[in-house]
Write an enzyme that holds these catalytic residues in place. Structure first.
Site, PDB file in Angstrom:
ATOM      1  N   ALA A  66       5.836 -32.651 -78.157  1.00 11.82           N
ATOM      2  CA  ALA A  66       6.685 -31.667 -77.486  1.00 11.82           C
ATOM      3  C   ALA A  66       5.965 -31.252 -76.213  1.00 11.82           C
ATOM      4  CB  ALA A  66       6.889 -30.479 -78.404  1.00 11.82           C
ATOM      5  N   GLY A 112       5.446 -34.050 -81.853  1.00 10.09           N
ATOM      6  CA  GLY A 112       6.900 -34.276 -81.865  1.00 10.09           C
ATOM      7  C   GLY A 112       7.276 -35.735 -81.649  1.00 10.09           C
ATOM      8  N   GLU A 115       6.954 -37.223 -84.997  1.00  8.31           N
ATOM      9  CA  GLU A 115       8.062 -36.670 -85.794  1.00  8.31           C
ATOM     10  C   GLU A 115       9.393 -37.347 -85.440  1.00  8.31           C
ATOM     11  OE1 GLU A 115       6.736 -32.643 -84.696  1.00  8.31           O
ATOM     12  OE2 GLU A 115       7.070 -32.146 -86.803  1.00  8.31           O
ATOM     13  N   GLU A 135      -1.054 -30.893 -83.944  1.00  8.74           N
ATOM     14  CA  GLU A 135      -0.635 -29.498 -83.752  1.00  8.74           C
ATOM     15  C   GLU A 135      -1.715 -28.472 -84.093  1.00  8.74           C
ATOM     16  OE1 GLU A 135       1.317 -31.864 -84.878  1.00  8.74           O
ATOM     17  OE2 GLU A 135       3.299 -31.661 -83.988  1.00  8.74           O
TER      18      GLU A 135
END
Ligand code: COA
Length: 259
Positions: A66, A112, A115, A135
């Site tokens: 992200a 992300g 993911e 993260e």
């Protein structure tokens, strides 16, 4: 339709969606997620599309996570909303698609980005791919379904090893633990992914859709797991560790967490 951060190309019944922000290693900012939602919704609905490939632009990154610069000032509520909206509009949309979606992981797939690959039904990787969920180095946890989907795919022990260490693994290890289905030379990745998807698309589309639904149901009713992830992800935004972790990344230094 014209997009800024993704490229959408049709080749017969296969649609390839390429995340295209090479200067930021294809990091998922708000705009990119909105575009992915539109392109995926469109492809899933279109009768001309049989299956979808998701990949990253260039030879270095699939998606490096992200976009950290966008959420650096978020509070708990904004953090929760970020995870909930992303999960609903992109990650769950992919996982529950009735058409097969394959990730072609061509480089870094972090946070992300991993993911995103985990939400796809099948993952192929190039030999240079590097995967991880970093993260916790930012004072966060995965918030786009990673704690749930990684656990389903590789089991609790491996998932905890990857999430708690924040270490990256290469494609050989990812293959050994079942995180990726196959590994190819970078130059062969897209051709091999297309060949595989073409085989899938030669089978009964109704049966393929039914199989995806049935296999997804094998995880049981894990809605509470995804909800817990969103809640815990949001709470991280209230901690000093989050400010330190994100500022350290943006200032290109190592974080100093309170012990
Ligand atoms: N969010 C925002 N920007 C990112 C990013 C992310 N997740 N990942 C990379 N970028 C940006 C970098 O800030 C840099 O931008 P700049 O040139 O404007 O400074 C650019 O992409 C290139 O990245 P850089 O770090 O210089 O490349 P590298 O080869 O030295 O390192 C990585 C590659 C993937 C190891 C490193 O970029 C990284 O650790 N990224 C963050 C991974 C992460 O924590 N993801 C989870 C987010 S929740």
């Amino acid at each position: 339709m014209e997009y800024e951060n993704i490229l959408v190309e049709a080749d017969k019944d296969i649609t390839k969606i390429t995340i295209h922000r090479p200067a930021k290693l294809n990091a998922l900012n708000r705009q990119t997620l909105a575009e992915l939602n539109l392109a995926l919704t469109d492809a899933i609905k279109s009768p001309a599309v049989g299956g979808i490939i998701i990949t990253g632009s260039g030879e270095k990154a699939f998606v490096a996570g992200a976009d950290i610069s966008e959420f650096s000032t978020y509070n708990t509520q904004q953090g929760e909303a970020l995870a909930r909206e992303g999960q609903t509009k992109v990650f769950d949309l992919i996982a529950s698609s009735s058409k097969p979606i394959v990730a072609a992981i061509n480089g870094f797939a972090l946070g992300g980005g991993l993911e995103l690959a985990l939400a796809c039904h099948i993952r192929f990787a190039s030999v240079n791919a590097k995967m991880g969920l970093p993260e916790v180095t930012l004072g966060l946890i995965p918030g786009y379904g990673g704690t749930q989907r990684l656990t389903h795919i590789v089991g609790k022990g491996r998932a905890l090893e990857i999430i708690l260490s924040a270490n990256m693994i290469g494609s050989t290890e990812a293959y050994q633990i079942g995180l990726v289905n196959k590994v190819f030379e970078q130059s062969d990745l897209l051709t091999e992914t297309k060949t595989f998807l073409s085989t899938v698309l030669s089978r009964s589309p109704k049966a393929i859709a039914a199989a995806i639904k049935a296999v997804n149901a094998a995880n049981g009713n894990n809605e509470s797991g995804f909800a817990k992830e969103i809640e815990e992800f949001g709470k991280c935004f209230g901690n000093a560790d989050f400010k330190e972790g994100v500022n350290a990344f943006l200032e290109k230094r190592k974080p100093k967490f309170m012990q």
